[in-house]
Design a protein around this motif. Sequence first.
Motif, PDB file in Angstrom:
ATOM      1  N   PRO A 199       0.711  -1.296   0.074  1.00  0.00           N
ATOM      2  CA  PRO A 199      -0.006  -0.041  -0.105  1.00  0.00           C
ATOM      3  C   PRO A 199       0.758   1.234   0.099  1.00  0.00           C
ATOM      4  CG  PRO A 199      -0.261  -1.386   2.168  1.00  0.00           C
ATOM      5  CD  PRO A 199       0.445  -2.097   1.260  1.00  0.00           C
ATOM      6  N   ALA A 200       1.879   1.298   0.790  1.00  0.00           N
ATOM      7  CA  ALA A 200       2.690   2.542   0.733  1.00  0.00           C
ATOM      8  C   ALA A 200       3.275   2.922  -0.674  1.00  0.00           C
ATOM      9  CB  ALA A 200       3.839   2.346   1.764  1.00  0.00           C
ATOM     10  N   GLU A 201       3.796   1.792  -1.246  1.00  0.00           N
ATOM     11  CA  GLU A 201       4.360   2.209  -2.758  1.00  0.00           C
ATOM     12  C   GLU A 201       3.255   2.367  -3.677  1.00  0.00           C
ATOM     13  OE1 GLU A 201       7.265  -0.750  -3.809  1.00  0.00           O
ATOM     14  OE2 GLU A 201       6.826  -1.639  -2.074  1.00  0.00           O
ATOM     15  N   ALA A 202       2.042   1.832  -3.548  1.00  0.00           N
ATOM     16  CA  ALA A 202       0.869   2.164  -4.369  1.00  0.00           C
ATOM     17  C   ALA A 202       0.373   3.594  -4.075  1.00  0.00           C
ATOM     18  CB  ALA A 202      -0.195   1.329  -4.035  1.00  0.00           C
ATOM     19  N   LEU A 203       0.485   4.213  -2.923  1.00  0.00           N
ATOM     20  CA  LEU A 203      -0.072   5.331  -2.633  1.00  0.00           C
ATOM     21  C   LEU A 203       0.966   6.468  -3.224  1.00  0.00           C
ATOM     22  CD1 LEU A 203      -2.094   7.123  -0.995  1.00  0.00           C
ATOM     23  CD2 LEU A 203      -0.436   6.957   1.032  1.00  0.00           C
ATOM     24  N   ASP A 204       2.118   6.195  -3.247  1.00  0.00           N
ATOM     25  CA  ASP A 204       3.327   7.075  -3.870  1.00  0.00           C
ATOM     26  C   ASP A 204       2.670   7.302  -5.391  1.00  0.00           C
ATOM     27  OD1 ASP A 204       4.719   7.425  -1.647  1.00  0.00           O
ATOM     28  OD2 ASP A 204       6.117   6.053  -1.905  1.00  0.00           O
ATOM     29  N   GLN A 205       2.562   6.070  -6.148  1.00  0.00           N
ATOM     30  CA  GLN A 205       2.291   5.907  -7.440  1.00  0.00           C
ATOM     31  C   GLN A 205       0.976   6.703  -7.729  1.00  0.00           C
ATOM     32  OE1 GLN A 205       4.218   5.190  -9.731  1.00  0.00           O
ATOM     33  NE2 GLN A 205       5.856   4.433  -8.445  1.00  0.00           N
ATOM     34  N   TYR A 206      -0.245   6.360  -6.806  1.00  0.00           N
ATOM     35  CA  TYR A 206      -1.430   7.348  -7.136  1.00  0.00           C
ATOM     36  C   TYR A 206      -1.166   8.589  -6.846  1.00  0.00           C
ATOM     37  CZ  TYR A 206      -4.431   2.815  -6.527  1.00  0.00           C
ATOM     38  OH  TYR A 206      -4.929   1.715  -6.716  1.00  0.00           O
ATOM     39  N   ARG A 207      -0.387   9.252  -6.121  1.00  0.00           N
ATOM     40  CA  ARG A 207       0.009  10.589  -5.764  1.00  0.00           C
ATOM     41  C   ARG A 207       0.786  11.391  -7.063  1.00  0.00           C
ATOM     42  NH1 ARG A 207       2.141  10.104   0.316  1.00  0.00           N
ATOM     43  NH2 ARG A 207       0.020  10.366   1.437  1.00  0.00           N
ATOM     44  N   GLU A 208       1.718  10.314  -7.720  1.00  0.00           N
ATOM     45  CA  GLU A 208       2.162  10.786  -8.707  1.00  0.00           C
ATOM     46  C   GLU A 208       1.453  10.979  -9.906  1.00  0.00           C
ATOM     47  OE1 GLU A 208       5.608  12.233 -10.977  1.00  0.00           O
ATOM     48  OE2 GLU A 208       4.917  12.321  -8.933  1.00  0.00           O
ATOM     49  N   ALA A 209       0.401  10.024 -10.232  1.00  0.00           N
ATOM     50  CA  ALA A 209      -0.430   9.893 -11.142  1.00  0.00           C
ATOM     51  C   ALA A 209      -1.328  11.164 -11.140  1.00  0.00           C
ATOM     52  CB  ALA A 209      -1.252   8.687 -11.208  1.00  0.00           C
ATOM     53  N   LEU A 210      -1.807  11.485  -9.942  1.00  0.00           N
ATOM     54  CA  LEU A 210      -2.719  12.616  -9.765  1.00  0.00           C
ATOM     55  C   LEU A 210      -2.014  13.918 -10.135  1.00  0.00           C
ATOM     56  CD1 LEU A 210      -4.497  11.728  -6.380  1.00  0.00           C
ATOM     57  CD2 LEU A 210      -5.613  12.094  -8.724  1.00  0.00           C
ATOM     58  N   ARG A 211      -0.773  13.768  -9.578  1.00  0.00           N
ATOM     59  CA  ARG A 211       0.071  15.287  -9.753  1.00  0.00           C
ATOM     60  C   ARG A 211       0.282  15.266 -11.590  1.00  0.00           C
ATOM     61  NH1 ARG A 211       5.163  16.814 -10.917  1.00  0.00           N
ATOM     62  NH2 ARG A 211       6.150  14.901 -11.537  1.00  0.00           N
ATOM     63  N   LEU A 212       0.686  14.358 -12.179  1.00  0.00           N
ATOM     64  CA  LEU A 212       0.642  14.329 -13.608  1.00  0.00           C
ATOM     65  C   LEU A 212      -0.604  14.633 -14.199  1.00  0.00           C
ATOM     66  CD1 LEU A 212       3.203  10.994 -14.004  1.00  0.00           C
ATOM     67  CD2 LEU A 212       3.855  13.667 -14.318  1.00  0.00           C
ATOM     68  N   SER A 213      -1.448  14.134 -13.592  1.00  0.00           N
ATOM     69  CA  SER A 213      -2.934  14.358 -14.387  1.00  0.00           C
ATOM     70  C   SER A 213      -3.145  16.006 -14.252  1.00  0.00           C
ATOM     71  CB  SER A 213      -4.090  13.441 -13.679  1.00  0.00           C
ATOM     72  OG  SER A 213      -5.165  13.608 -14.303  1.00  0.00           O
ATOM     73  N   GLY A 214      -2.847  16.396 -13.210  1.00  0.00           N
ATOM     74  CA  GLY A 214      -2.972  17.793 -12.805  1.00  0.00           C
ATOM     75  C   GLY A 214      -2.211  19.012 -13.774  1.00  0.00           C
ATOM     76  N   LEU A 215      -0.904  18.427 -14.065  1.00  0.00           N
ATOM     77  CA  LEU A 215      -0.432  18.964 -14.973  1.00  0.00           C
ATOM     78  C   LEU A 215      -0.792  18.968 -16.311  1.00  0.00           C
ATOM     79  CD1 LEU A 215       3.359  17.868 -13.668  1.00  0.00           C
ATOM     80  CD2 LEU A 215       2.335  20.255 -13.448  1.00  0.00           C
ATOM     81  N   ALA A 216      -1.288  17.596 -16.799  1.00  0.00           N
ATOM     82  CA  ALA A 216      -1.840  17.522 -17.867  1.00  0.00           C
ATOM     83  C   ALA A 216      -2.955  18.527 -18.276  1.00  0.00           C
ATOM     84  CB  ALA A 216      -2.086  16.204 -18.362  1.00  0.00           C
TER      85      ALA A 216
END
Length: 222
Positions: A199-216
């Motif tokens: 879960p900890a690694e998954a949460l990091d990837q979810y956060r990064e996906a949201l960050r990249l989506s926001g930039l897009a």
Amino acid sequence: LYELGLAMTLVLALALVALLQGKAAEVRLPRAVCAAAAATLALVALPLILWATPRALAAEQELDDARRGAANAVELTLTAQRHNPFDAEAYELHARARMGVWARDKSEGSPAEGIVLQSMENAIALRPFSSPLHAKKAYFHREFRKYYLGLKGGLMAEGMAREHLRLALLHQQRAVDLYPTHAPIRYGLARLLDDDARPAEALDQYREALRLSGLAAKERYP
């Protein structure tokens, strides 16, 4: 640079820069050398014009029909592979079509699994640096994992499910390595890490996906 069009554009741009510098020296070749070169080019081009080009055009038409969801997509993509065995999309579309048939009738089990995954392996062999191809194969592994988890068939089914999860993570991580700024691919990795109880690694990837989506979302397109 795994996109061939981009790679060719870069090479052409570099060639134009070299030409426009005005430092090139003209080299005049003897007529015999030019004639030999022209004959060699003709020998190479003639088979391409008479044999390879019609087959490539036929393959493209078959793949176009398969993309549109033709009922005989499995057969069309197999024929396209025979016409043009160097087109990675022919193998990818065959895997997708075969997966669609399997999804409607899962009674075949392992045979469909082998065909789908081998087709994706063939596509990746032709384009090893394609992030979408690795992500697609990871998706197929995840679907087969779900199938084995649903069987409740004891240790063998559990072992197959674990192996599919391992391979899905491997290909999804490769997809992220090749295209680290693509939010959906990051999200796919997060889901697989969740499946693997990390879960900890998954949460990091979810956060990064949201960050990249926001930039897009902030991008301005003409």
